[in-house]
Design a protein around this motif. Structure first.
Motif, short mmCIF file in Angstrom:
data_model
loop_
_atom_site.label_atom_id
_atom_site.label_comp_id
_atom_site.label_asym_id
_atom_site.label_seq_id
_atom_site.Cartn_x
_atom_site.Cartn_y
_atom_site.Cartn_z
N GLY A 18 -6.98 -0.06 8.61
CA GLY A 18 -5.77 -0.05 7.84
C GLY A 18 -5.67 0.80 7.01
O GLY A 18 -4.44 1.55 6.54
N ALA A 19 -6.47 1.16 6.06
CA ALA A 19 -6.72 2.07 4.90
C ALA A 19 -6.48 3.53 5.49
O ALA A 19 -7.24 3.71 6.37
N ARG A 20 -6.18 4.36 4.40
CA ARG A 20 -6.10 5.56 4.79
C ARG A 20 -6.38 6.62 3.68
O ARG A 20 -6.27 5.96 2.38
N PHE A 21 -6.45 8.05 3.90
CA PHE A 21 -6.71 8.90 2.89
C PHE A 21 -6.33 10.22 3.22
O PHE A 21 -6.18 10.62 4.32
N GLU A 22 -5.95 10.98 2.16
CA GLU A 22 -5.74 12.45 2.46
C GLU A 22 -6.50 13.28 1.45
O GLU A 22 -6.69 12.93 0.24
N VAL A 23 -7.00 14.36 2.19
CA VAL A 23 -8.02 15.08 1.28
C VAL A 23 -7.02 16.62 1.22
O VAL A 23 -6.68 16.85 2.57
N ALA A 102 -6.06 8.11 -1.90
CA ALA A 102 -6.68 6.92 -1.04
C ALA A 102 -5.57 5.71 -1.00
O ALA A 102 -5.05 5.23 -2.14
N MET A 103 -5.21 5.08 0.09
CA MET A 103 -4.51 3.79 0.11
C MET A 103 -4.94 2.89 0.84
O MET A 103 -5.76 3.24 1.87
N ASP A 104 -4.66 1.52 0.72
CA ASP A 104 -5.02 0.41 1.37
C ASP A 104 -4.23 0.26 2.66
O ASP A 104 -3.26 0.91 2.74
N ILE A 132 -16.17 19.54 3.07
CA ILE A 132 -14.98 19.09 3.00
C ILE A 132 -13.99 19.94 2.59
O ILE A 132 -12.80 20.05 3.07
N VAL A 133 -14.29 20.71 1.74
CA VAL A 133 -13.17 21.86 1.36
C VAL A 133 -12.98 22.83 2.35
O VAL A 133 -11.95 23.20 2.53
N SER A 143 -10.21 17.89 12.03
CA SER A 143 -10.15 16.59 12.72
C SER A 143 -10.30 15.44 11.72
O SER A 143 -11.03 15.67 10.65
N GLU A 144 -9.31 14.39 11.81
CA GLU A 144 -9.40 13.19 11.26
C GLU A 144 -10.74 12.46 10.98
O GLU A 144 -11.09 12.04 10.13
N ALA A 145 -11.29 12.43 12.19
CA ALA A 145 -12.49 11.94 12.40
C ALA A 145 -13.46 12.62 11.55
O ALA A 145 -14.30 11.88 10.93
N ARG A 146 -13.56 13.92 11.85
CA ARG A 146 -14.69 14.70 11.13
C ARG A 146 -14.50 14.39 9.62
O ARG A 146 -15.54 14.45 9.20
N MET A 147 -13.17 14.66 9.01
CA MET A 147 -13.09 14.61 7.71
C MET A 147 -13.24 12.87 7.15
O MET A 147 -13.92 12.95 6.07
N ARG A 148 -13.21 12.03 7.85
CA ARG A 148 -13.64 10.77 7.60
C ARG A 148 -14.97 10.68 7.59
O ARG A 148 -15.82 10.08 6.59
#
Length: 288
Positions: A18-23, A102-104, A132-133, A143-148
């Motif tokens: 449920g947590a999410r993040f944005e780079v 970053a959010m919960d 990451i950059v 890809s969100e999975a790759r960034m994670r």
């Protein structure tokens, strides 16, 4: 709480269901080159700011403290932290940097208990920051999975680096055992120089390692342990106060009494009287 434990807790919260993040690189160049006289003020209310110095150095003003950030260092500015940067030297400054939001699971900002984190000599983190950059530099394609996964690798590397850093400059388990043995064998009447010699370290380096390991200087530690031993003997042995003081290396009974009272709040005699075992009256066993 240590920085490594802090990051471990934050790591778990970030990857909780449920947590999410944005780079992002919004407002922050992925690879910055700055000349002499560069000054910057950054204050992000919603994002963490992460910097890695690939070349050069700069000064960072954080919470009233100025730190020198040099090649190979990583600087993590937590959400809401005001960071002032300046550069006075002529050499080129090259920095990799990005923002992390970053959010919960309830869309609240994930709390981070430190305003900033400064990792020295964190070269092993550079490759993950570069990845990451690179991934964030092409919006809509990463890809969100790759960034994670990349972020997980970076945070894991930071945790490992902090754990290693926490152990650097400390006495090893074997050295701590030697120190304890020497103290006991000498009735806690030995000095820092003798302890340093016992573990094959120079006195200055031993004192730094000792303070890092136990949190106090060798002299204060020895005094505390000597007084604890004195307290134990007052309760468990029939020796007089003078005999106990002499056995523990005191030549001046008055000095011993002053130090004992300063540590325990009572004189040796008062301590013995107050803490001696209370003899219970004889009781008769009742049988049917």
């Amino acid at each position: 709480m240590s920085d490594s434990s802090l990051f471990e807790d934050w790591f778990v919260a970030l990857f909780k269901e449920g947590a999410r993040f944005e780079v992002s690189l919004a407002g922050v160049a992925s690879r910055m080159r700055a000349q002499r006289g560069w000054v910057a003020k950054l204050h992000s209310q919603s994002e963490h700011l992460l910097y890695f110095v690939a070349e050069g150095a700069f000064d960072a003003q954080m919470g009233g403290e100025t730190r020198r950030i040099i090649t190979g260092d990583l600087l993590w500015g937590a959400r809401g932290t005001l960071l002032d940067y300046s550069k006075q030297q002529d050499e080129e400054l090259v920095v990799w940097r990005f923002r992390l939001k970053a959010m919960d699971e309830n869309d609240n900002f994930l709390p981070f208990e430190r305003p900033y984190l400064h990792l020295q000599g964190a070269r092993e983190c550079e490759k993950w920051i570069n990845h990451i950059v690179d991934e964030a530099s092409e919006p809509g394609t990463h890809s969100e999975a790759r960034m994670r996964g990349l972020l997980a690798c970076l945070l894991s590397e930071i945790i490992r680096h902090q754990q290693d850093e926490n152990e650097r400059g400390k006495l090893s388990r074997a050295q701590r055992a030697i120190v304890r043995r020497v103290l006991i064998e000498t009735n806690f009447s030995v000095g820092a120089r003798e302890l340093a010699e016992a573990v094959s370290l120079t006195p200055d380096y031993f004192s730094r390692c000792f303070r890092h390991t136990f949190g106090v200087a060798p002299r204060n530690f020895v005094l505390q342990e000597r007084l604890k031993m004195a307290a134990l003997r007052l309760l468990e042995s029939p020796q007089t106060v003078s005999e106990i003081a002499h056995d523990l290396g005191y030549r001046d009974i008055f000095l011993f009494s002053r130090q004992f009272k300063a540590h325990f709040g009572q004189s040796p005699t008062q301590y013995r009287t107050a803490h001696s075992a209370i003899e219970l009256p004889n009781t008769r066993r009742i049988t049917n």
